[in-house]
Design a protein around this motif. Structure first.
Motif, PDB file in Angstrom:
ATOM      1  N   SER A 234       0.882  -1.162   0.000  1.00 55.86           N
ATOM      2  CA  SER A 234       0.000   0.000   0.000  1.00 55.86           C
ATOM      3  C   SER A 234       0.919   1.210   0.000  1.00 55.86           C
ATOM      4  O   SER A 234       1.957   1.219   0.680  1.00 55.86           O
ATOM      5  N   VAL A 302      -4.395   1.052   4.740  1.00 57.16           N
ATOM      6  CA  VAL A 302      -4.290   2.274   3.953  1.00 57.16           C
ATOM      7  C   VAL A 302      -4.718   3.457   4.802  1.00 57.16           C
ATOM      8  O   VAL A 302      -5.442   3.300   5.791  1.00 57.16           O
ATOM      9  N   HIS A 306      -1.420   7.027   2.149  1.00 57.29           N
ATOM     10  CA  HIS A 306      -1.130   5.787   1.425  1.00 57.29           C
ATOM     11  C   HIS A 306      -2.455   5.125   1.063  1.00 57.29           C
ATOM     12  O   HIS A 306      -2.928   4.228   1.750  1.00 57.29           O
ATOM     13  N   PHE A 309      -2.694   0.725  -3.787  1.00 61.93           N
ATOM     14  CA  PHE A 309      -1.858  -0.452  -3.624  1.00 61.93           C
ATOM     15  C   PHE A 309      -1.487  -1.010  -4.990  1.00 61.93           C
ATOM     16  O   PHE A 309      -2.189  -0.799  -5.988  1.00 61.93           O
TER      17      PHE A 309
END
Length: 529
Positions: A234, A302, A306, A309
């Motif tokens: 991720s 996540v 972030h 992925f």
């Protein structure tokens, strides 16, 4: 003098790279220089193209079958020509630029009946004078890099030197299909995710590569077939694990050529950061024959930094082919994506030459960029010989599903946007003040407390956790690596969620030391018994 000037212009135009002007399809043997009236006896047909709203669409870099045929078997044709061109070629030479136009590539299949034209670019014509009721030609559509290129396929057929035809029944105009390919993620990547929460996901890779689904040139020793570990992360918007059109990293090269994810995993761990790079290492079990259809699972987290992925899975045997997805977006305007499933088709890392699973490997010189395995190849040794992507069955299915969502209690996720807004307002106010001669504002007036930006304290770093068990590239024995982690006291950023899936992150009340190392790794070895 004027005539010479015109001839020079036309000669120069003819030599320009790309499509060199409109092709004159008048048969060389014709005694009549005008085509006969098109009565619908002869037709040009394209197979597998998408027809929508009375328009015909092509998918980039795919193979299509073009057929010229007669509707009356007793009325064969003797000569033919078929041309791929940009419709703007109808403009005069001063309005139409021929440079860098990709109209795809025509491929002749029967060298006894057809050949590449010596008089027109991107054209194929008859190679003999026999009577024909149909002719098949393959056309490879323009590359992905071409933007909305429209292509016209135009054919001519001649019954004899006095009667020949062109027209609407022998012309197909194709528009680029801008719809996403079947293995594309459902959402495009976004630079900023405004969700004030974190989420935990499960990703499931299920292999579909088999002799039944993919019979052409299936490996001769299926007991040696297998997938590598599922390796991914991720990550933030600015991070790339792999990408179509880009050069393969050393990690991707090792994964694709040797089904070894060791270097890729190390690179993912090294790029872990609080607001950039990667957050979670995704690692699923490798699968070998006869268990290749069993799913490989992994969990990951996540957050608003972030929120994408990417994963990659090597295939064995193959030259340098792999499966995977790049920059799969999970942050949507309606919240974290609940669930999605996409098919996976082979990608080529561009580091080794080879047309089939068991091709002898030779290093690509120079190294190519990552691209789709050559679906529609005209090499008979290829598993994808004259095949369209729409007809190719998936080599795996990738499913991602949301398990939990964790609100960030006490966190001000809009803080960054508010700061930017304040800066814009201040700049606008300064501009207005410069236009006013009388400024009544007291320069000594104190700034309101709520408008001050107070820096957050540095989070203290916890103790190192124990070293993880030694992880080898093949899951059995040999050289491997182990990792250990430590955390900021106030935020469980890199918690091992697979060991403790119930763990929930605390609120972020302080900033992390950007120089603090949160993960370490070292080499290890597992004895082989």
């Amino acid at each position: 003098m004027y005539l010479i000037h015109v001839l020079v212009v036309l000669s120069v135009t003819w030599l320009v790279d790309g499509q060199p002007g409109k092709c004159d399809q008048t048969p060389a043997q014709a005694t009549v220089l005008e085509p006969a009236e098109d009565k619908g006896i002869f037709h040009l047909e394209i197979q597998n193209a998408l027809i929508k709203d009375d328009k015909t669409y092509y998918t980039p870099d795919q193979t299509y079958v073009l057929t010229i045929y007669t509707t009356i078997p007793s009325r064969p044709f003797r000569w033919f020509m078929i041309t791929a061109e940009d419709p703007d070629v109808d403009k005069n030479v001063f309005e139409f630029s021929h440079k860098n136009i990709d109209v795809g590539t025509l491929k002749t299949l029967d060298i006894d009946k057809s050949r590449y034209s010596e008089t027109c670019s991107s054209s194929i014509e008859n190679a003999d004078n026999s009577d024909k009721t149909s002719v098949e030609i393959h056309w490879v559509s323009p590359k992905h890099s071409m933007k909305n290129q429209t292509v016209r396929i135009r054919a001519m057929v001649a019954e004899n030197n006095e009667v020949w035809y062109t027209g609407d029944n022998l012309t197909v105009v194709l528009h680029k299909n801008t719809e996403k390919s079947p293995d594309s993620p459902p959402y495009l990547p976004v630079k900023v995710c405004n969700l004030c929460s974190e989420a935990r996901y499960e990703v499931i890779f299920t292999g579909k590569w088999s002799r039944v689904a993919h019979p052409r040139h299936y490996p001769s020793k299926p007991d040696e077939n297998g997938y590598s570990h599922m390796v991914g992360a991720s990550h933030a918007y600015n991070y790339t694990l792999w990408q179509q059109g880009a050069s393969a990293s050393e990690g991707l090269q090792m994964l694709a050529e040797e089904t070894d994810g060791y270097l890729m995993e190390r690179a993912i761990i090294a790029d872990m950061a609080e607001r950039t790079g990667t957050r979670t290492l995704i690692r699923g079990k490798r699968r070998h024959h006869p268990f290749m259809s069993e799913p490989s699972h992994s969990l990951f987290r996540v957050d608003r930094f972030h929120h994408l992925f990417s994963i990659a899975v090597g295939m064995r045997p193959s030259p340098d082919w792999f499966l995977g997805t790049s920059k799969f977006e999970l942050c949507t305007k309606d919240g974290w994506l609940e669930e999605s499933e996409i098919p996976l088709y082979p990608w080529d890392a561009g580091t080794m030459d080879g047309v089939s699973y068991e091709s002898r490997k030779t290093v690509s010189t120079p190294k190519d960029n990552v691209g789709r395995v050559e679906v529609g190849s005209f090499n008979k040794d290829s598993p994808f010989y004259q095949m369209n992507l729409n007809d190719l069955k998936p080599f795996a299915m990738l499913k991602v599903r949301r398990i939990d969502v964790f609100p960030l209690i006490g966190a001000d996720c809009s803080e960054d946007e508010e700061i930017e807004t304040e800066k814009e307002d201040e700049a606008e106010q300064e501009t207005e003040d410069q236009n006013e001669e009388d400024d009544e504002e007291d320069p000594e007036e104190p700034v309101a407390a709520e408008s001050r930006i107070i820096p957050k304290p540095i989070c203290p770093i916890g103790e190192w956790a124990p070293w993880s068990p030694c992880s080898t590239s093949d899951g059995n024995c040999g050289t491997g690596f182990r990792t250990r982690t430590r955390e900021r006291v106030d935020r469980n950023l890199f918690y091992d969620y697979q060991d403790n899936p119930q763990a929930q992150p605390l609120s972020s009340n302080c900033e992390g030391d950007p120089d603090a190392k949160l993960i370490e790794y070292r080499n290890c070895f597992v004895d082989c018994y």
